[in-house]
Enzyme design. Structure first.
Site, PDB file in Angstrom:
ATOM      1  N   HIS A 250       0.837  -1.209   0.000  1.00 30.23           N
ATOM      2  CA  HIS A 250       0.000   0.000   0.000  1.00 30.23           C
ATOM      3  C   HIS A 250       0.878   1.267   0.000  1.00 30.23           C
ATOM      4  O   HIS A 250       0.725   2.141  -0.855  1.00 30.23           O
ATOM      5  CB  HIS A 250      -0.925  -0.018   1.221  1.00 30.23           C
ATOM      6  N   GLU A 251       1.790   1.326   0.960  1.00 32.40           N
ATOM      7  CA  GLU A 251       2.636   2.524   1.063  1.00 32.40           C
ATOM      8  C   GLU A 251       3.539   2.657  -0.164  1.00 32.40           C
ATOM      9  O   GLU A 251       3.834   3.771  -0.616  1.00 32.40           O
ATOM     10  CB  GLU A 251       3.456   2.502   2.352  1.00 32.40           C
TER      11      GLU A 251
ATOM     12  N   HIS B 175       1.805   4.542  -2.829  1.00 31.18           N
ATOM     13  CA  HIS B 175       1.997   5.989  -2.620  1.00 31.18           C
ATOM     14  C   HIS B 175       3.408   6.395  -3.071  1.00 31.18           C
ATOM     15  O   HIS B 175       3.595   7.415  -3.736  1.00 31.18           O
ATOM     16  CB  HIS B 175       1.850   6.344  -1.138  1.00 31.18           C
TER      17      HIS B 175
ATOM     18  N   GLU C  52      -4.539   7.694  -2.968  1.00 32.28           N
ATOM     19  CA  GLU C  52      -5.030   6.408  -2.463  1.00 32.28           C
ATOM     20  C   GLU C  52      -5.397   5.477  -3.608  1.00 32.28           C
ATOM     21  O   GLU C  52      -5.335   4.253  -3.471  1.00 32.28           O
ATOM     22  CB  GLU C  52      -6.217   6.615  -1.523  1.00 32.28           C
TER      23      GLU C  52
END
Lengths: 499, 499
Positions: free
Chosen positions: A263-264, A267, A293
């Site tokens: 997830h990170e 980003h 996101e």
């Protein structure tokens, strides 16, 4: 004599460098800073915030915004867009007085410490006075930012330009209904999927090594980034060439470290993909938190929770953890990581019920800012809403209203971005499949370069030079809808639960 | 209406907070920053330096220095001293133009990266162009800082206010002679001390854990500090409540991590001991680098290389490394860590020959700044001077002129501080023994609180409110002399080598 654009660039360099310094201090506070340094760090961050605000709103900053307009003809299209972002930011910052900005930074610094202590003690009352200050400051901020149908709109605007309570409400209603329908279809098949493989014992070091190797393969560049540990996973950056991811590891939960880091990294790859001509300008960031996101959730869910991904990755997981996953197949593991059922924790919830966590937070924030509920009532309201929408009640504050870091740094208005990210990601996924018909095969072969490049060329490189709805229109040819997401997640649920 | 003192405080808060931010960025660069972030970090540090300079030299900063004088009567003695430090710093900073300051910060950032690469490749030519730029900038700085007997004096002044080439030269001559005399006495006994115990295999993790436990016991406060790894050990701080030490570990050299960390902890305890009324003022730092080094060297050498210390600590070392030191006694180990013979590396050299390394650097810096030698000749001159003064010749640049970080961050003028630190430490040690006659027993019992308190109350708490010679006079009742040090080190040599 420097042109107005050059003088604007100089101001942006100063402000973005101060912003980067502030981000380094924030990263350090969450990763390595000793406990006793909280007060000093709060002062340092307040000073930096105050200077950023000063240099973004002083006479020179305001004058140059107008002067750039006058030389608009000699600018490239991209330069005009940078100037527009600059003007927007200066105008918005000018509405907020310096003392409010400085106080907000100081309170955020203390609040993050209080939140950590409250979370450790599982006691909301430790955090409550700081959250009260935060909400007061945010109410004042919303008021100062000007007229809006709902004061909360002005806080959403910080993270998702153009988004409002009025626009979100019907979309969230559709989502809530669609989610309930899919959950109803899953219900009779709930027992057919076991996810107990996720909760076996996975040594921390091996988890971290595996997760880092995965994000390296997906395309996160470790030459311009790194990974550390923190209480709550986050991504921050000090420019496109210094992107920091954090994750947390739970020995008895395989999801936390791996999917958190993917997830990170989503980003992070966005920030690493910002076009160099935008570096050290106000346009050199993600277009909005919703678009941001959409990138993190694209990689976390659309890619790393897909059946194709695990047909490639499962053998690697089995090599790393032969004892723990030896009784699994790629398919059974795919089903385990996509099991869908109401649970307590937002970050660790599934793709489907996740949005119910967001809607809960959206409603609480909206009402806190409107002043129709009080901070002291948050734990009770939280638990009530959890029961009503998800059918589960947190046994304590740590697993309830203290689970998220966002309020502690003043990030009220952020949460809707997560659900917007899911909706955008589903739309982007449909656009990608249309342009790259073999994309599922690529994933199954562990070929992620073309996917990252597709996202970079269409989204990352643009930074903030386009607003969210412009990006959506250019990339997907449509406006926001929840339909793509509900179709996507419904199809996945059908595959996982066999209905 | 705020008093001038209050307005001065506000300026100092802004400048010290920016300084702290800059220090965090510097710490991060040396510990965790990814390689690809060098250019961006250089810009950020340049921007911070430029702002620090601007806020230290603008009209408001200069005016308030005068205005505070006018209200001198209403100030406490400490406030008057803070105002004097402020006036000194503002006056000095005003002599340096903004472009020089910004360029120096930028070059330092690139030079640190080049130094690291040069060191890895053991190739001075990688570092040479950046060192040339650094020396040019430093020559310009020395010139702008005004008249001095020797231009290098102005650079020494940065680290040791009041110190000059003329004052140092006779002291260094006495030291060089005294060192040669002691070395001559040691020579016939050289074979009587074996230090091979230091070069056995000590696992990194255990070394670090042991060293951290030692500095914790000495009194370094981990609630307001921490330890990380870096290529070159250093201590930095972001205020007295956030002190960062770094060390490096060599599996086959017990000294590097342990004594390096004790050294840095000596610096760290100084910063942690600064009086709270001086925090966020220009007086809230060590009095000078020489006084600073007197603290680090006091702990590293006077305490942690003493026979009494090891009568207490050796059993702990034996518990941690039973196989490696099992054949030693406290006395044999004390002798091993005090073996004295000429060697290549400053940091790892002994107390006695260390000063010869400093004198070499002093001469090179002095002549580089005077322009009588060129940067490109440094490797050859270095090796020549090593041969002449220490009788050893580095086999390559890494072990020769690339061994120290200082030139890479522009720290020309710093090196004499180390030797001054040794001379001050020996004088402080004599003063401490006079006031605390049982101090050696305390060390042998592992009681360090009273030692740290003695140093804190007499030195640390004062920050920069007194100049080095004032501190020396108040604490030791005398002016600078090399005699205490030569007596101290001569006595130790006699004990170790039995002459």
């Amino acid at each position: 004599m420097a042109t107005a654009f050059q003088r604007m660039q100089e101001i942006m360099h100063t402000v973005t460098d101060l912003g980067a310094a502030s981000a380094v201090l924030g990263w350090d506070q969450e990763t390595y800073m000793p406990d006793g340094a909280v007060a000093g760090r709060a002062e340092q961050l307040a000073t930096l915030s105050s200077l950023i605000h000063r240099f973004s709103t002083n006479d020179a900053a305001r004058a140059v915004a107008t002067e750039v307009l006058a030389e608009s003809e000699i600018l490239t299209d991209e330069q005009r867009r940078i100037a527009a972002v600059y003007a927007y930011d200066v105008q918005r910052a000018t509405k907020l007085p310096a003392d409010l900005v400085e106080e907000s930074a100081r309170v955020a610094s203390y609040a993050q410490d209080a939140w950590k202590r409250a979370r450790e003690a599982s006691d909301f009352s430790i955090f409550q006075p700081l959250l009260e200050k935060t909400v007061d400051l945010k109410r004042r901020e919303a008021e100062l930012l000007g007229d809006a149908e709902h004061p909360y709109d002005n806080l959403i605007e910080t993270y998702e330009p153009g988004m409002t309570v009025a626009l979100l409400t019907p979309v969230f209603d559709q989502l809530r209904e669609g989610t309930k329908n899919i959950l109803a279809k899953i219900d009779p098949h709930q027992a057919s999927v076991s996810d107990d493989v996720l909760y076996r014992s996975y040594p921390s070091d091996q988890q971290l090594a595996f997760a880092k190797e995965v994000v390296r393969t997906l395309g996160f560049d470790f030459n311009t980034g790194r990974v550390d540990l923190s209480a709550h996973p986050f991504c921050t950056n000090f420019g496109a060439t210094d992107v920091r991811l954090t994750t947390r590891i739970r020995e008895n939960d395989l999801r936390s470290c791996l999917f958190g880091l993917v997830h990170e990294a989503g980003h992070g790859m966005y920030e690493q993909g910002i076009g160099p001509s935008l570096w050290r300008t106000f346009a050199g960031q993600g277009a909005s938190m919703g678009i941001h996101e959409s990138q993190s959730l694209f990689w976390e869910n659309v890619i790393a929770r897909s059946e194709e991904f695990w047909s490639w990755c499962f053998p690697k997981l089995r090599d790393a953890f032969p004892h723990q996953v030896g009784d699994q197949t790629a398919t059974s593991f795919f089903k385990a990581i996509n099991s869908m059922k109401p649970s307590l924790n937002r970050v660790e919830s599934d793709e489907l019920t996740y949005n119910l966590h967001i809607i809960l937070r959206f409603e609480l924030e909206r009402d806190l800012i409107a002043g129709t509920i009080e901070v002291r009532d948050v734990p009770e309201l939280w638990n009530q809403k959890m029961r009503d929408s998800l059918g589960v009640i947190p046994p304590n504050d740590r697993e309830g209203c203290l689970q998220d870091v966002h309020w502690s740094f003043g990030g009220i208005g952020y949460f809707p971005s997560y659900t917007l990210g899911k909706l955008y990601a589903a739309m982007e996924w449909n656009a990608m499949q249309a342009e790259m018909p073999d994309v599922r095969d690529r994933i199954a072969n562990g070929e992620f370069d073309s996917i990252r490049t597709w996202l970079r060329d269409r989204i990352h490189a643009y930074g903030r030079t386009e607003r969210p709805h412009e990006i959506l229109h250019r990339v997907c040819g449509r406006t926001l809808t929840a339909t793509d997401f509900l179709d996507y997640v419904g199809a996945k649920a059908a595959r996982v639960y066999g209905f």
